[in-house]
Design a protein around this motif. Structure first.
Motif, PDB file in Angstrom:
ATOM      1  N   VAL A  70       0.896  -1.179   0.072  1.00  0.00           N
ATOM      2  CA  VAL A  70       0.020  -0.074  -0.032  1.00  0.00           C
ATOM      3  C   VAL A  70       0.911   1.236   0.166  1.00  0.00           C
ATOM      4  O   VAL A  70       0.336   2.347   0.145  1.00  0.00           O
ATOM      5  CB  VAL A  70      -1.115  -0.089   1.257  1.00  0.00           C
ATOM      6  N   GLY A  71       2.215   1.073   0.073  1.00  0.00           N
ATOM      7  CA  GLY A  71       3.103   2.080  -0.115  1.00  0.00           C
ATOM      8  C   GLY A  71       3.451   2.838   0.868  1.00  0.00           C
ATOM      9  O   GLY A  71       3.668   4.229   0.909  1.00  0.00           O
ATOM     10  N   VAL A  72       3.611   2.339   1.987  1.00  0.00           N
ATOM     11  CA  VAL A  72       3.806   2.890   3.352  1.00  0.00           C
ATOM     12  C   VAL A  72       4.953   2.165   3.931  1.00  0.00           C
ATOM     13  O   VAL A  72       5.198   0.865   3.543  1.00  0.00           O
ATOM     14  CB  VAL A  72       2.861   3.166   4.256  1.00  0.00           C
ATOM     15  N   GLN A  73       5.570   2.520   4.930  1.00  0.00           N
ATOM     16  CA  GLN A  73       6.901   1.879   5.693  1.00  0.00           C
ATOM     17  C   GLN A  73       6.218   0.920   6.527  1.00  0.00           C
ATOM     18  O   GLN A  73       5.293   1.041   7.515  1.00  0.00           O
ATOM     19  CB  GLN A  73       7.622   2.807   6.292  1.00  0.00           C
ATOM     20  N   GLY A  74       6.922  -0.124   6.669  1.00  0.00           N
ATOM     21  CA  GLY A  74       6.330  -1.250   7.471  1.00  0.00           C
ATOM     22  C   GLY A  74       7.217  -1.223   8.969  1.00  0.00           C
ATOM     23  O   GLY A  74       7.902  -0.489   9.187  1.00  0.00           O
ATOM     24  N   PRO A  75       6.720  -2.187   9.693  1.00  0.00           N
ATOM     25  CA  PRO A  75       7.491  -2.037  10.956  1.00  0.00           C
ATOM     26  C   PRO A  75       8.811  -2.646  11.152  1.00  0.00           C
ATOM     27  O   PRO A  75       9.212  -3.338  10.311  1.00  0.00           O
ATOM     28  CB  PRO A  75       6.431  -3.196  11.765  1.00  0.00           C
ATOM     29  N   GLY A  76       9.552  -2.076  12.222  1.00  0.00           N
ATOM     30  CA  GLY A  76      10.866  -2.721  12.355  1.00  0.00           C
ATOM     31  C   GLY A  76      10.782  -4.135  12.948  1.00  0.00           C
ATOM     32  O   GLY A  76       9.755  -4.557  13.518  1.00  0.00           O
ATOM     33  N   ARG A  77      11.830  -4.733  13.015  1.00  0.00           N
ATOM     34  CA  ARG A  77      11.954  -6.031  13.546  1.00  0.00           C
ATOM     35  C   ARG A  77      11.686  -6.127  15.146  1.00  0.00           C
ATOM     36  O   ARG A  77      10.935  -7.058  15.612  1.00  0.00           O
ATOM     37  CB  ARG A  77      13.421  -6.834  13.333  1.00  0.00           C
ATOM     38  N   ALA A  78      11.977  -5.036  15.657  1.00  0.00           N
ATOM     39  CA  ALA A  78      11.569  -5.093  17.130  1.00  0.00           C
ATOM     40  C   ALA A  78      10.579  -4.210  17.533  1.00  0.00           C
ATOM     41  O   ALA A  78      10.206  -4.118  18.643  1.00  0.00           O
ATOM     42  CB  ALA A  78      12.861  -4.506  17.931  1.00  0.00           C
ATOM     43  N   SER A  79       9.794  -3.675  16.629  1.00  0.00           N
ATOM     44  CA  SER A  79       8.806  -2.985  16.831  1.00  0.00           C
ATOM     45  C   SER A  79       7.424  -3.795  17.255  1.00  0.00           C
ATOM     46  O   SER A  79       7.099  -4.702  16.844  1.00  0.00           O
ATOM     47  CB  SER A  79       8.214  -2.376  15.611  1.00  0.00           C
ATOM     48  N   ARG A  80       6.925  -3.182  18.461  1.00  0.00           N
ATOM     49  CA  ARG A  80       5.758  -3.773  18.709  1.00  0.00           C
ATOM     50  C   ARG A  80       4.340  -3.282  18.550  1.00  0.00           C
ATOM     51  O   ARG A  80       3.313  -3.567  18.780  1.00  0.00           O
ATOM     52  CB  ARG A  80       5.888  -3.869  20.614  1.00  0.00           C
ATOM     53  N   HIS A  81       4.643  -1.877  17.831  1.00  0.00           N
ATOM     54  CA  HIS A  81       3.319  -1.222  17.689  1.00  0.00           C
ATOM     55  C   HIS A  81       3.744  -0.390  16.398  1.00  0.00           C
ATOM     56  O   HIS A  81       4.817   0.375  16.092  1.00  0.00           O
ATOM     57  CB  HIS A  81       3.046  -0.012  18.751  1.00  0.00           C
ATOM     58  N   HIS A  82       2.699  -0.270  15.451  1.00  0.00           N
ATOM     59  CA  HIS A  82       3.021   0.186  14.147  1.00  0.00           C
ATOM     60  C   HIS A  82       1.647   0.880  13.506  1.00  0.00           C
ATOM     61  O   HIS A  82       0.585   0.038  13.700  1.00  0.00           O
ATOM     62  CB  HIS A  82       3.585  -0.763  13.171  1.00  0.00           C
ATOM     63  N   MET A  83       1.603   2.032  13.074  1.00  0.00           N
ATOM     64  CA  MET A  83       0.721   2.578  12.692  1.00  0.00           C
ATOM     65  C   MET A  83       0.696   2.921  11.278  1.00  0.00           C
ATOM     66  O   MET A  83       1.714   3.636  10.591  1.00  0.00           O
ATOM     67  CB  MET A  83       0.192   3.646  13.274  1.00  0.00           C
ATOM     68  N   VAL A  84      -0.311   2.598  10.138  1.00  0.00           N
ATOM     69  CA  VAL A  84      -0.322   2.885   8.813  1.00  0.00           C
ATOM     70  C   VAL A  84      -1.523   3.877   8.520  1.00  0.00           C
ATOM     71  O   VAL A  84      -2.711   3.478   8.872  1.00  0.00           O
ATOM     72  CB  VAL A  84      -0.395   1.427   7.851  1.00  0.00           C
ATOM     73  N   GLN A  85      -1.239   4.889   7.817  1.00  0.00           N
ATOM     74  CA  GLN A  85      -2.265   5.873   7.341  1.00  0.00           C
ATOM     75  C   GLN A  85      -2.606   5.314   5.991  1.00  0.00           C
ATOM     76  O   GLN A  85      -1.642   5.578   5.013  1.00  0.00           O
ATOM     77  CB  GLN A  85      -2.019   7.084   7.481  1.00  0.00           C
ATOM     78  N   ILE A  86      -3.970   5.166   5.651  1.00  0.00           N
ATOM     79  CA  ILE A  86      -4.269   4.663   4.484  1.00  0.00           C
ATOM     80  C   ILE A  86      -5.556   5.470   4.003  1.00  0.00           C
ATOM     81  O   ILE A  86      -6.797   5.339   4.552  1.00  0.00           O
ATOM     82  CB  ILE A  86      -4.869   3.441   4.389  1.00  0.00           C
ATOM     83  N   GLY A  87      -5.309   6.825   3.187  1.00  0.00           N
ATOM     84  CA  GLY A  87      -6.503   7.696   3.018  1.00  0.00           C
ATOM     85  C   GLY A  87      -7.000   8.311   4.507  1.00  0.00           C
ATOM     86  O   GLY A  87      -6.459   8.755   5.090  1.00  0.00           O
ATOM     87  N   ASP A  88      -8.540   8.116   4.491  1.00  0.00           N
ATOM     88  CA  ASP A  88      -8.979   8.894   5.789  1.00  0.00           C
ATOM     89  C   ASP A  88      -9.145   7.440   6.994  1.00  0.00           C
ATOM     90  O   ASP A  88      -9.787   7.958   7.866  1.00  0.00           O
ATOM     91  CB  ASP A  88     -10.311   9.213   5.394  1.00  0.00           C
TER      92      ASP A  88
END
Length: 443
Positions: A70-88
């Motif tokens: 979807v064209g956004v950056q993914g989580p790091g290997r040690a990441s526990r929380h990750h947020m993705v903005q997709i439109g609205d």
């Protein structure tokens, strides 16, 4: 410039300390789940999945690929929380101790049917569940004065409907804690005068409330699984203690001790298997109570509040878990006491047997000593007999020599030699026995 050189390029002069490996995690945890300000009608979906270590890694890899698609950056290997903005809309992935949650929120068209699936949600055929589904919740945030709120409020089952006013009457919350046709627990938030930050905080707390409420109930299933086993062990302990009152003999008591040991092993295995589950349920229940306290509910149109409903339903389940834990702990102590009594009885009987064996050994030792003394006496007599016989040959030879006429007769010489030979042989045998006794004592 001279000051910068002296401080390693730091103008303020403060030293650069080596950070602890967990420093970033500790500092970032308080900002890991920020409240998302809300404006306008929104719909929230959350799914929680039970996972193990391998599933966590596989899911992280899948989510990284999804983010890339979807064209956004993914989580790091040690990441526990990750947020993705997709439109609205916003998609969040959170990794917890034993589960992973995916939370999505997007705009809600209040003209849609209340049973319609939210538009644009990512949980379709393309979505990959990381493990067994445990949590499924939908939260609609709309105006309390709009028709959507009234339609959804009427759709709840009135027998289990919970509704209350929160934030000093700034919002109305409602749910029946039942699943809809999509398997989701529906929560309705009616905005009356919430700020955007208040709205975000309230919806997040309600979603977390349902998440941890569901996970806390896992302890009840474990309690139901352990209850029959605990009952069987209690019955087994009662039967063993009754038999202990009349059992006699080392064999019988050893058999009882073996049975008691098996019961204790079964109990400890069950307690070890359920310890994590009960501990996790307690922790989740504390989170639920904390979220309920923060809501600070007030009655709405005579309905149960969330706190009243969950206290009436969730608290007994938690007490059931506590009861099973207490039964396991008490039963473990009783088994330990019974085992101690049996071991004491077995030890006493073993000591009695050992005492009898030692007495028998003492008797055998005395007999052997007497036999040895008899043998020694016989051996002294036998050796003396042979030595006297040899001396007789010597006396006979002396009588045939030129000095023979001057000596006593052969019989007299032999008779005089007998006491000397007996005394000499006796002393020699006694010395040899003492020498061996001294060597054995030294060893």
């Amino acid at each position: 410039m001279a000051d910068e050189a002296e401080t390693g390029g730091r103008v303020d002069g403060l030293p650069a300390f080596e950070g602890h490996p967990a420093r970033a995690l500790v500092l970032g945890e308080v900002h890991a789940r920020p409240f998302h300000p809300l404006s306008g009608a929104r719909v929230f979906l959350r799914y929680g999945f039970i996972v193990d270590a391998s599933a966590v890694e596989a899911d992280r890899d899948w989510f990284a690929g999804y983010c890339q698609s979807v064209g956004v950056q993914g989580p790091g290997r040690a990441s526990r929380h990750h947020m993705v903005q997709i439109g609205d809309s916003i998609l969040r992935r959170e990794r917890h101790g034993e589960f992973i949650t995916y939370s999505w929120d997007g705009p809600l068209d209040e003209s849609d049917d209340v049973d319609a699936a939210p538009r644009g949600h990512p949980f379709g055929a393309r979505f990959r569940a990381p493990g067994p589904l445990m949590v499924a919740v939908r939260c609609d945030f709309v105006s309390a004065k709009g028709p959507y709120f009234a339609r959804q409020f009427e759709r709840f089952e009135q027998a289990s409907l919970s509704a209350s006013q929160v934030d000093q009457g700034a919002a109305i919350i409602a749910t029946d804690f039942r699943q809809d046709r999509d398997g989701l627990t529906r929560i309705l938030v009616g905005d009356q005068s919430l700020s955007q930050v208040q709205a975000g905080a309230l919806t997040q707390r309600l979603i977390e409330l349902e998440t941890y409420r569901t996970l806390a109930m896992l302890g009840l299933t474990e309690a139901h699984r352990q209850a029959p086993k605990v009952g069987e062990i209690e019955d087994g302990l009662l039967a063993i203690t009754e038999r202990m009152r009349t059992s006699e003999g080392l064999t019988a008591n050893r058999q009882l001790l073996d049975e008691l040991t098996r019961l204790a092993a079964d109990l400890e295995a069950g307690a070890a298997a359920s310890a994590y589950r009960f501990g996790a349920s307690r922790a989740y229940y504390l989170i639920v109570k904390q979220r309920l306290e923060v809501l600070d509910e007030q009655f709405h149109e005579g309905h149960f509040t969330f706190t009243q409903f969950l206290t009436r339903r969730l608290a007994p389940a938690m007490r059931t878990c506590e009861t099973i834990e207490e039964r396991q702990a008490n039963l473990s102590r009783k088994l330990a006491r019974a085992a101690t009594l049996l071991r004491t009885r077995v030890d006493v009987e073993l000591q009695e047997q050992n005492r009898g064996q030692l007495a028998a050994m003492n008797r055998r030792a005395r007999l052997q000593l007497r036999l040895q003394q008899t043998v020694e006496g016989l051996s002294v007599a036998a050796v003396s007999y042979y030595v006297v016989g040899l001396f007789a040959y010597l006396a006979k030879a002396l009588t045939d020599t030129p000095v023979g006429p001057y000596l006593p007769s052969q019989g007299v010489l032999t008779g005089l030699a007998v006491p000397v030979v007996l005394a000499s042989v006796f002393l020699l045998v006694r010395r040899i026995r003492r020498h061996h006794d001294d060597r054995e004592g030294a060893e």
